[in-house]
Design a protein around this motif. Structure first.
Motif, PDB file in Angstrom:
ATOM      1  N   THR A  28      36.035  38.581  38.430  1.00  0.00           N
ATOM      2  CA  THR A  28      35.376  39.881  38.235  1.00  0.00           C
ATOM      3  C   THR A  28      35.250  40.635  39.553  1.00  0.00           C
ATOM      4  O   THR A  28      35.484  41.857  39.617  1.00  0.00           O
ATOM      5  CB  THR A  28      33.991  39.666  37.608  1.00  0.00           C
ATOM      6  OG1 THR A  28      34.128  38.932  36.386  1.00  0.00           O
ATOM      7  CG2 THR A  28      33.322  40.994  37.318  1.00  0.00           C
ATOM      8  N   ALA A  31      38.610  42.034  40.511  1.00  0.00           N
ATOM      9  CA  ALA A  31      38.995  43.189  39.694  1.00  0.00           C
ATOM     10  C   ALA A  31      38.301  44.459  40.180  1.00  0.00           C
ATOM     11  O   ALA A  31      38.887  45.547  40.175  1.00  0.00           O
ATOM     12  CB  ALA A  31      38.659  42.924  38.231  1.00  0.00           C
ATOM     13  N   ASP A  61      41.382  40.743  33.448  1.00  0.00           N
ATOM     14  CA  ASP A  61      40.315  40.919  32.457  1.00  0.00           C
ATOM     15  C   ASP A  61      40.543  40.051  31.223  1.00  0.00           C
ATOM     16  O   ASP A  61      39.606  39.476  30.658  1.00  0.00           O
ATOM     17  CB  ASP A  61      40.228  42.391  32.046  1.00  0.00           C
ATOM     18  CG  ASP A  61      39.692  43.273  33.164  1.00  0.00           C
ATOM     19  OD1 ASP A  61      39.149  42.719  34.148  1.00  0.00           O
ATOM     20  OD2 ASP A  61      39.817  44.512  33.057  1.00  0.00           O
ATOM     21  N   GLU A  65      38.034  36.990  29.803  1.00  0.00           N
ATOM     22  CA  GLU A  65      37.590  36.864  28.414  1.00  0.00           C
ATOM     23  C   GLU A  65      37.945  35.495  27.837  1.00  0.00           C
ATOM     24  O   GLU A  65      37.147  34.887  27.101  1.00  0.00           O
ATOM     25  CB  GLU A  65      38.210  37.982  27.575  1.00  0.00           C
ATOM     26  CG  GLU A  65      37.717  39.373  27.938  1.00  0.00           C
ATOM     27  CD  GLU A  65      38.359  40.443  27.084  1.00  0.00           C
ATOM     28  OE1 GLU A  65      39.043  40.084  26.093  1.00  0.00           O
ATOM     29  OE2 GLU A  65      38.185  41.641  27.385  1.00  0.00           O
TER      30      GLU A  65
END
Length: 323
Positions: A28, A31, A61, A65
């Protein structure tokens, strides 16, 4: 074949959860930094370079997930570890979680080694056929979201443009998206041929197409030629209830009065009532066959005088006694 070790499985599940959380946090943060770089590319009019970098962000991403789902399944196995340890076969409530962990282990083993140990212990517990079936997903028990997020299919152009629009909006950079990218992925966005209606246009009547005969089909062979035809049920008997009489109608153009005469006419004359005494043909009274009464009756009948009621009463009394 090695034995199943429940404590080893429990320990590696906990370690896998901890490592998954660290990896999610790391991806994260990477990103977020990559989004800042993409905004700089858009600002410097390097849109093609920005599109390629966006595809990397979309992959990251997707990976985050998938890691969240795997972490959820590891936590589920720990919560139901007693059920997993007690039963010799995989319970239906744990089938998807176990199959997903076995399927995802070789794809994430480079970053999370604990998943390899978890997959090996689950294979010992439920057998090699179950593990092979889970790796090939023959029973469709693996989570479809994980399969899609870890797949290698190319990223849609519409998704890439949406990422670029959001990044440009967040960093307040001007960007004009490519409209053809949305049309390639969604055909329904094409405008219809004519949306407005002009009432002055000529309205043509609707002519239905001519009826065509159904295509001739070849005669099917009769497989029941040697059997007697079933007569079938008798036709239903239709019973009709009593028919109500038709309502009375007045053939005259106007109603008649109570006496049956039309307005403006005299009622019909009725015959006069009978007056005076009328002779009625009454049956004759039976005569008495007694010898003593024959003379008196003949004398009375021949005389043609008035009727003696006392004599009649006496005759009826004699008849009663005779009966």
């Amino acid at each position: 074949m090695p034995n199943f070790k429940s404590e080893k499985l429990r320990t590696n599940l906990r370690l896998a959860i901890h490592r998954l959380k660290l990896m999610e946090k790391k991806k994260t943060e990477q990103a977020l930094k990559a989004r800042k770089e993409i905004a700089d590319y858009i600002k410097n009019h390097r849109v093609e370079r920005a599109r390629i970098r966006v595809e990397h962000i979309v992959r990251e991403d997707y990976l985050v997930e998938a890691l969240e789902v795997v972490e959820l399944y590891c936590d589920l196995l720990l919560a139901r570890f007693g059920l997993l340890e007690q039963k010799e076969y995989c319970d239906d409530t744990l089938a998807e979680a176990v199959a997903t962990l076995i399927w995802v282990a070789p794809r994430l083993s480079a970053d999370i080694q604990e998943l390899t140990v978890v997959s090996h212990q689950l294979e010992i517990k439920f057998g090699k056929p179950f593990a092979q079936q889970a790796r090939s997903n023959l029973a469709n028990t693996v989570n479809p979201k994980v399969i899609h997020r870890l797949g290698v299919e190319p990223i849609k152009k519409s998704l890439t443009e949406n990422y670029l629009v959001e990044i440009a909006r967040n960093y307040k950079v001007e960007y004009q998206p490519d409209p053809t990218a949305f049309l390639e992925d969604d055909v329904s966005l094409e405008p219809p041929e004519k949306l407005d209606f002009n009432p002055q246009d000529e309205v043509k009547p609707f002519n239905p197409p001519p009826a065509t005969a159904p295509p001739h089909t070849a005669a099917q062979p009769n497989h029941y030629a040697g059997y007697a035809a079933y007569p079938g049920p008798p036709p239903p008997v239709v019973t009709q209830g009593p028919v109500a009489p038709p309502p009375a109608t007045n053939p005259l153009p106007y109603p008649t009065g109570p006496s049956g005469a039309m307005p403006g006419q005299q009622p019909p004359e009725l015959p006069p009532p009978p007056t005076g005494h009328q002779d009625f043909n009454l049956p004759s009274v039976p005569s008495n066959n007694m010898p003593e009464n024959s003379a008196s009756s003949s004398s009375d009948g021949g005389g043609g005088g008035d009727v003696d009621f006392d004599d009649l009463t006496r005759r009826f009394e004699q008849l009663k006694k005779k009966k």
